[in-house]
Scaffold this active site. Sequence first.
Site, PDB file in Angstrom:
ATOM      1  N   ASN A  64       0.861  -1.183   0.000  1.00 14.00           N
ATOM      2  CA  ASN A  64       0.000   0.000   0.000  1.00 14.00           C
ATOM      3  C   ASN A  64       0.899   1.236   0.000  1.00 14.00           C
ATOM      4  OD1 ASN A  64      -1.742   2.063   0.425  1.00 14.00           O
ATOM      5  ND2 ASN A  64      -2.611   1.267   2.338  1.00 14.00           N
ATOM      6  N   SER A 143      -0.610  15.558 -12.903  1.00 14.32           N
ATOM      7  CA  SER A 143      -1.762  15.617 -13.821  1.00 14.32           C
ATOM      8  C   SER A 143      -1.904  17.058 -14.293  1.00 14.32           C
ATOM      9  CB  SER A 143      -3.042  15.204 -13.085  1.00 14.32           C
ATOM     10  OG  SER A 143      -4.184  15.572 -13.827  1.00 14.32           O
ATOM     11  N   TYR A 156      -8.134  15.870  -5.627  1.00 12.84           N
ATOM     12  CA  TYR A 156      -7.208  15.289  -6.619  1.00 12.84           C
ATOM     13  C   TYR A 156      -6.224  16.350  -7.123  1.00 12.84           C
ATOM     14  CZ  TYR A 156      -5.812  12.611 -10.813  1.00 12.84           C
ATOM     15  OH  TYR A 156      -5.105  11.942 -11.790  1.00 12.84           O
ATOM     16  N   LYS A 160      -2.129  16.502  -6.800  1.00 15.14           N
ATOM     17  CA  LYS A 160      -1.262  16.520  -7.991  1.00 15.14           C
ATOM     18  C   LYS A 160      -0.404  17.791  -8.047  1.00 15.14           C
ATOM     19  CE  LYS A 160      -2.482  12.499  -9.553  1.00 15.14           C
ATOM     20  NZ  LYS A 160      -1.511  11.399  -9.527  1.00 15.14           N
ATOM     21  N   ILE A 189      -6.178  10.499 -20.359  1.00 17.16           N
ATOM     22  CA  ILE A 189      -5.588   9.251 -20.857  1.00 17.16           C
ATOM     23  C   ILE A 189      -6.632   8.136 -20.712  1.00 17.16           C
ATOM     24  CG2 ILE A 189      -3.636   7.651 -20.641  1.00 17.16           C
ATOM     25  CD1 ILE A 189      -2.763  10.575 -21.252  1.00 17.16           C
TER      26      ILE A 189
HETATM   27  P1  NAP Z   1      -5.823   3.266 -12.829  1.00 22.17           P
HETATM   28  O1  NAP Z   1      -6.118   2.587 -14.132  1.00 22.17           O
HETATM   29  O2  NAP Z   1      -6.936   3.491 -11.856  1.00 22.17           O
HETATM   30  O3  NAP Z   1      -4.640   2.443 -12.102  1.00 22.17           O
HETATM   31  C1  NAP Z   1      -4.144   2.878 -10.867  1.00 22.17           C
HETATM   32  C2  NAP Z   1      -3.274   1.787 -10.275  1.00 22.17           C
HETATM   33  O4  NAP Z   1      -2.834   2.243  -8.982  1.00 22.17           O
HETATM   34  C3  NAP Z   1      -4.039   0.489 -10.053  1.00 22.17           C
HETATM   35  O5  NAP Z   1      -3.233  -0.605 -10.401  1.00 22.17           O
HETATM   36  C4  NAP Z   1      -4.322   0.521  -8.550  1.00 22.17           C
HETATM   37  O6  NAP Z   1      -4.431  -0.733  -7.926  1.00 22.17           O
HETATM   38  C5  NAP Z   1      -3.073   1.208  -8.035  1.00 22.17           C
HETATM   39  N1  NAP Z   1      -3.278   1.718  -6.686  1.00 22.17           N
HETATM   40  C6  NAP Z   1      -4.338   2.409  -6.198  1.00 22.17           C
HETATM   41  N2  NAP Z   1      -4.158   2.682  -4.910  1.00 22.17           N
HETATM   42  C7  NAP Z   1      -2.946   2.161  -4.565  1.00 22.17           C
HETATM   43  C8  NAP Z   1      -2.205   2.107  -3.349  1.00 22.17           C
HETATM   44  N3  NAP Z   1      -2.665   2.654  -2.223  1.00 22.17           N
HETATM   45  N4  NAP Z   1      -1.011   1.490  -3.359  1.00 22.17           N
HETATM   46  C9  NAP Z   1      -0.537   0.907  -4.479  1.00 22.17           C
HETATM   47  N5  NAP Z   1      -1.191   0.920  -5.651  1.00 22.17           N
HETATM   48  C10 NAP Z   1      -2.388   1.539  -5.682  1.00 22.17           C
HETATM   49  O7  NAP Z   1      -5.162   4.686 -13.055  1.00 22.17           O
HETATM   50  P2  NAP Z   1      -4.330   5.275 -14.295  1.00 22.17           P
HETATM   51  O8  NAP Z   1      -5.278   6.011 -15.147  1.00 22.17           O
HETATM   52  O9  NAP Z   1      -3.456   4.230 -14.857  1.00 22.17           O
HETATM   53  O10 NAP Z   1      -3.474   6.381 -13.519  1.00 22.17           O
HETATM   54  C11 NAP Z   1      -2.105   6.180 -13.138  1.00 22.17           C
HETATM   55  C12 NAP Z   1      -1.577   7.488 -12.573  1.00 22.17           C
HETATM   56  O11 NAP Z   1      -1.685   8.516 -13.576  1.00 22.17           O
HETATM   57  C13 NAP Z   1      -2.351   7.998 -11.361  1.00 22.17           C
HETATM   58  O12 NAP Z   1      -1.458   8.625 -10.460  1.00 22.17           O
HETATM   59  C14 NAP Z   1      -3.275   9.030 -11.962  1.00 22.17           C
HETATM   60  O13 NAP Z   1      -3.685  10.003 -11.034  1.00 22.17           O
HETATM   61  C15 NAP Z   1      -2.399   9.615 -13.053  1.00 22.17           C
HETATM   62  N6  NAP Z   1      -3.148  10.282 -14.122  1.00 22.17           N
HETATM   63  C16 NAP Z   1      -4.049   9.598 -14.888  1.00 22.17           C
HETATM   64  C17 NAP Z   1      -4.745  10.280 -15.889  1.00 22.17           C
HETATM   65  C18 NAP Z   1      -5.741   9.597 -16.771  1.00 22.17           C
HETATM   66  O14 NAP Z   1      -6.371  10.311 -17.595  1.00 22.17           O
HETATM   67  N7  NAP Z   1      -5.931   8.293 -16.708  1.00 22.17           N
HETATM   68  C19 NAP Z   1      -4.518  11.633 -16.083  1.00 22.17           C
HETATM   69  C20 NAP Z   1      -3.601  12.295 -15.289  1.00 22.17           C
HETATM   70  C21 NAP Z   1      -2.913  11.602 -14.304  1.00 22.17           C
HETATM   71  P3  NAP Z   1      -5.814  -1.556  -7.866  1.00 22.17           P
HETATM   72  O15 NAP Z   1      -5.899  -2.236  -9.179  1.00 22.17           O
HETATM   73  O16 NAP Z   1      -5.606  -2.498  -6.726  1.00 22.17           O
HETATM   74  O17 NAP Z   1      -6.904  -0.572  -7.619  1.00 22.17           O
END
Ligand code: NAP
Length: 248
Positions: A64, A143, A156, A160, A189
């Site tokens: 975690n 972000s 959020y 960020k 994304i």
């Molecule tokens: P995602 O698909 O929701 O994946 C997030 C991953 O983080 C999942 O594998 C999740 O595990 C894991 N996680 C959550 N809480 C955790 C914890 N306490 N300890 C360890 N792992 C944990 O998100 P994503 O879209 O790939 O985003 C990845 C990063 O990019 C994030 O920081 C997000 O804020 C940032 N971001 C994303 C976007 C976008 O448009 N997607 C835009 C800007 C920034 P579980 O599978 O167990 O839940």
Amino acid sequence: MKLLEGKIAVVTGAARGIGKAIALKLASEGASVAITDLAYNDAAQAVENELTAMGVKAKAYASNAADYSDTQKVVDEIVKDFGRIDILVNNAGITKDGALKRMTEDQWDAVISVNLKSVFNFTRAVQPVMWKQAGGSIINMSSVVGVSGNANQCNYSASKAGIIGFTKSAAKEMGVRGIRSNAIAPGFIETEMTAALPEEIRKSWNEKIPLRRGGTPEDVANVTLFLASDLSAYVNGQVINVCGGMNT
Ligand code: NAP
């Protein structure tokens, strides 16, 4: 010669989404990769197998990222298993969106802990290792909303924006030892995180993007590779937007 031959990378929250794409990209350039996620479940095991099949050393750990002592423990394990850490990608993140007038303390605390405290936890634990090695690259997933703000995302966007301040301070503090810290600010994304948004919000985001498409996890992984490698040897304390021109 591959860009990351002989390097050891740690990617948090890498069982799916952007973290998974980053782990695969770094491995495709020769890095050995330790991935962490909340649980060692089927998804984490599948990424571990995919990485191993690419011919690099790989291991998935349940951890975690929001928990300080859990993080110290997993970093110790990774160093024991891999011997060193050259690249740290602080990617784990969650959303708990809502209008400020209805946002609960739990929504605030959860997002700040998982998104921002995790960056402190992992960087704090990895820093002595990189300090001893006299080098390393730390990449923090911010972000565009951490740069510009966004309605219904006070928690959020604060997390960020905090990551950006942390990254710049760490860059100034640890640059003297050859340890670089940079942040990536992805826009919209296509992952499970954004799939959860209502269709009309997804459509309106796409209309605001000059490139007229959402980004892919690989778009973010490519920039991570640049920051992880010596191609960015003189880039430190920067925020790179990966947003199709949405934030200029
Ligand atoms: P995602 O698909 O929701 O994946 C997030 C991953 O983080 C999942 O594998 C999740 O595990 C894991 N996680 C959550 N809480 C955790 C914890 N306490 N300890 C360890 N792992 C944990 O998100 P994503 O879209 O790939 O985003 C990845 C990063 O990019 C994030 O920081 C997000 O804020 C940032 N971001 C994303 C976007 C976008 O448009 N997607 C835009 C800007 C920034 P579980 O599978 O167990 O839940």
